[in-house]
Each structure stands twice: as structure tokens, then as C-alpha cells.
Design an enzyme around this catalytic site. Structure first.
Site, PDB file in Angstrom:
ATOM      1  N   HIS A  74       2.011   4.224  -3.077  1.00 34.81           N
ATOM      2  CA  HIS A  74       2.001   5.694  -3.006  1.00 34.81           C
ATOM      3  C   HIS A  74       3.299   6.273  -3.583  1.00 34.81           C
ATOM      4  O   HIS A  74       3.273   7.244  -4.352  1.00 34.81           O
ATOM      5  CB  HIS A  74       1.829   6.170  -1.565  1.00 34.81           C
ATOM      6  CG  HIS A  74       0.442   6.038  -1.036  1.00 34.81           C
ATOM      7  ND1 HIS A  74      -0.651   6.646  -1.611  1.00 34.81           N
ATOM      8  CD2 HIS A  74      -0.031   5.365   0.049  1.00 34.81           C
ATOM      9  CE1 HIS A  74      -1.739   6.354  -0.919  1.00 34.81           C
ATOM     10  NE2 HIS A  74      -1.390   5.571   0.095  1.00 34.81           N
ATOM     11  N   HIS A  77       0.841  -1.203   0.000  1.00 32.36           N
ATOM     12  CA  HIS A  77       0.000   0.000   0.000  1.00 32.36           C
ATOM     13  C   HIS A  77       0.876   1.252   0.000  1.00 32.36           C
ATOM     14  O   HIS A  77       0.685   2.166  -0.813  1.00 32.36           O
ATOM     15  CB  HIS A  77      -0.920  -0.022   1.232  1.00 32.36           C
ATOM     16  CG  HIS A  77      -1.770   1.193   1.396  1.00 32.36           C
ATOM     17  ND1 HIS A  77      -3.141   1.149   1.311  1.00 32.36           N
ATOM     18  CD2 HIS A  77      -1.465   2.491   1.647  1.00 32.36           C
ATOM     19  CE1 HIS A  77      -3.625   2.367   1.503  1.00 32.36           C
ATOM     20  NE2 HIS A  77      -2.620   3.195   1.714  1.00 32.36           N
ATOM     21  N   GLU A  78       1.836   1.296   0.930  1.00 27.57           N
ATOM     22  CA  GLU A  78       2.701   2.481   1.030  1.00 27.57           C
ATOM     23  C   GLU A  78       3.661   2.561  -0.155  1.00 27.57           C
ATOM     24  O   GLU A  78       3.933   3.649  -0.664  1.00 27.57           O
ATOM     25  CB  GLU A  78       3.457   2.484   2.358  1.00 27.57           C
ATOM     26  CG  GLU A  78       2.565   2.489   3.592  1.00 27.57           C
ATOM     27  CD  GLU A  78       1.500   3.575   3.611  1.00 27.57           C
ATOM     28  OE1 GLU A  78       1.679   4.636   2.960  1.00 27.57           O
ATOM     29  OE2 GLU A  78       0.468   3.378   4.283  1.00 27.57           O
TER      30      GLU A  78
END
Length: 166
Positions: free
Chosen positions: A82, A78-79
Site C-alpha cells: 500500500h 500487504h501493508e
């Protein structure tokens, strides 16, 4: 609260996840994105944050210890997504179509915006306040603003001013 130490085996599993997902992205996107730095200093109820300009992922050590596999499978990609979206597309909506595409089509991970971890161990203390219809729990920050005379809060139901319980 003191930051807990993350056992080396967990750190290695997190790093392995990061490297595997980064390799997958580099292959699919035909790029060579640099490996982000991992920092275990995220606090509060956030599982992790991506620091775009620093190419850094910060992970919450308390939540990591309590949810190891979910961090490896979901939070790390998820990170990373980004960071990859920012490097690939520039400034776009944090959980917009580009991020969703990066998660699902490139990294092969379901695109979920928020975690569902139990938060009791990281939740801040609260202070009881009362209006005429119910009791409320104010965070430490809001309570301190009331004590210093910087803020007042009202009940959203009855409109009464909230007063600290004795």
C-alpha cells in the site's frame, strides 16, 4: 484491553521481512524508498493498516502473536505494498490493479485483500436483541446508540424493530 508486549525476536522477524521486501521493491523499481515506521498499535479485527502520509505500518499485536508466520509472510508485505503503490502511483484504488501488481510482480507475494485469522480474541462484546423471527447480536457501538436513543435497528428478514433481550 491492554496492548500485549511483542517479544523482541518477533519484532526482529517482522522488521527483517519489511526490510527484505523493501529491498526487493527498491531493486525491481530502481528506487530508494524510505523504510516505513512499524507501530504495534492496530486494534480491532484489522491485521494491519498503512498510514500513507506518515509512511507508517500499524500492526495488530494480538493477531500478530497468534499468527506470527502469516504476519511475516503476508501482512507485512500487504501493508508495505500500500505504501509503495501510493509513493509510486499516487492515489489509486486500495486493492486495485496497481496494488495487485506490486504484491505479485514486485514483492512476489500472493495478492489477498483480507486475512483469514481467527478473531475470537479481538472481537468486541455483543448484546442480544430479538425480533419476531430470530435473535440478533448488536455490537457495543450499536447497542449504545440504541440506549442513548440515537438509533433503532430492524430485522432484514421480517422488518421488526429489534428489542434488547432481558
Amino acid at each position: 484491553m491492554k496492548t500485549p508486549r511483542i517479544p523482541i525476536a518477533i519484532q526482529q522477524a517482522v522488521m527483517r521481512s519489511l526490510r527484505e521486501h523493501l529491498a526487493k521493491a527498491n531493486l525491481k523499481l530502481e528506487r530508494r524508498y524510505a523504510e516505513p515506521t512499524l507501530v504495534y498499535q492496530q486494534r480491532g479485527t484489522s491485521a494491519g493498516t498503512a498510514w500513507l502520509e506518515k509512511n507508517e505500518i500499524r500492526l495488530n499485536p494480538v493477531l500478530l502473536l497468534e499468527n506470527q508466520q502469516e504476519f511475516i509472510d503476508e501482512v507485512v508485505p500487504h501493508e508495505l505494498a500500500h505504501l509503495l503503490v501510493w509513493q509510486h502511483f499516487g492515489r489509486v484504488a486500495p486493492h486495485g490493479k496497481e496494488w495487485k501488481w506490486m504484491m505479485e510482480n514486485v514483492l512476489g507475494v500472493p495478492a489477498r485483500r483480507t486475512h483469514r485469522f481467527e478473531l475470537d480474541s479481538v472481537r468486541q462484546n455483543t448484546f442480544p436483541y430479538r425480533c419476531r423471527c430470530q435473535q440478533h447480536q448488536l455490537t457495543v457501538r450499536r447497542h449504545n446508540r440504541v440506549v442513548r436513543g440515537e438509533a433503532t435497528y430492524r430485522c432484514v428478514h421480517c422488518g421488526d424493530l429489534l428489542v434488547a433481550e432481558k
